[in-house]
Design an enzyme around this catalytic site. Structure first.
Site, PDB file in Angstrom:
ATOM      1  CD  GLU A  41      -2.733   0.997   2.625  1.00 14.07           C
ATOM      2  OE1 GLU A  41      -3.588   1.885   2.824  1.00 14.07           O
ATOM      3  OE2 GLU A  41      -2.586   0.009   3.376  1.00 14.07           O
ATOM      4  CE  LYS A 110      -7.428   1.013   3.275  1.00 12.06           C
ATOM      5  NZ  LYS A 110      -6.199   1.299   4.084  1.00 12.06           N
ATOM      6  CB  CYS A 144      -4.665  -2.208   3.999  1.00 10.21           C
ATOM      7  SG  CYS A 144      -3.982  -2.368   5.670  1.00 10.21           S
TER       8      CYS A 144
END
Length: 262
Positions: A41, A110, A144
């Site tokens: 990330e 995200k 994540c």
């Protein structure tokens, strides 16, 4: 498909230096027979870089992407990586997949932002399932915290994702996610999951490493330690097909009972 996981925090604050790290890792991965390299990330810029997130953010087709495409083409392998994406006035925590010929295959923003730092610096994405075809596999992207929501990964399973790539900035004390949750996600959704983390201290965060490629049987095909490392493992379509044939989770679902969940 041999898949390489680049566990590294690179050089926070310097896109130029991080591209050099990526180039070197791509060379090692290609020499080991990998067809895909996955970086963590926010790899291109660093994660805990404060207001530099906005300063270093680029469009999905920006200069840094052009450099990644050149690296992928020169080494002959696909590359997935995290970076801050600028789109107008908004900045997204994004991950992009580049094919071995340098073609942009997929870009994901995200959807579940973690903590005050991310909510202060990023706009959440709105598209939960982003996929691309790569070497006969349907590859999905996630970042994540997204993988910690079972609905997210199940949506990928129902959309036919074979290999879920999860660039990550997983921090202490949540290492159980890498150790336990990710293999369970792979098993319950019958897919491979490549979870690729940062390492070491960065600002206020201590990243725990432990990058892993988990298979649909719930076992790790490879697992990194706590330092900078490049680890490799194979994604086997034949094993995936056999595992899906033997595991009834998706077939035995009763969606009509789950309406109250949403």
């Amino acid at each position: 498909m041999r898949t390489a996981l680049l566990q590294s925090s690179g050089r926070p604050g310097s896109t130029v230096e991080n591209l050099k790290v990526l180039d070197e890792a791509a060379g090692r991965a290609a020499a080991s027979g990998a067809g895909l390299l996955v970086a963590p990330e926010m790899f291109l810029t660093g994660y805990a870089i404060g207001d530099d997130v906005a300063r270093l953010a680029e469009p999905a087709d920006g200069d840094a992407t052009d450099t990644v495409a050149e690296i992928a083409s020169r080494h002959g392998l696909a590359i997935a990586y995290g970076y801050p994406e600028r789109a107008g006035d908004a900045v997204f925590n994004s991950a992009q997949l580049i094919a071995a010929d340098g073609t942009r295959l997929a870009n994901y923003r995200k959807t579940h932002l973690f903590g005050c730092f991310e909510r202060d610096h990023f706009t959440p994405g709105e598209q939960p399932v982003v996929q691309a075809e790569l070497d006969g596999l349907r590859v999905g992207l996630m970042i994540c915290y997204d993988v910690e929501f079972p609905e997210n990964v199940r949506a990928h399973a129902l959309a036919g994702t074979d290999l879920l790539l999860v660039p990550t900035a997983q921090m202490h004390p949540f290492q159980f996610v890498a150790e336990s949750l990710v293999p369970v996600r792979a098993f319950e959704n019958q897919m491979y999951v490549a979870y690729v983390n940062r390492v070491g201290q960065e600002g206020e965060f201590e990243f725990v490493g432990l990058s892993t490629l988990a298979g649909p049987d719930g076992f790790a095909r490879t697992r990194a330690g706590r330092g900078e490392e490049l680890v490799l493992a194979d994604v086997d379509p034949a094993f995936l097909a056999a595992s899906r044939g033997a595991n009834p989770y998706l077939k035995d679902r009763r969606p009509g009972l789950y309406g109250s969940l949403v």
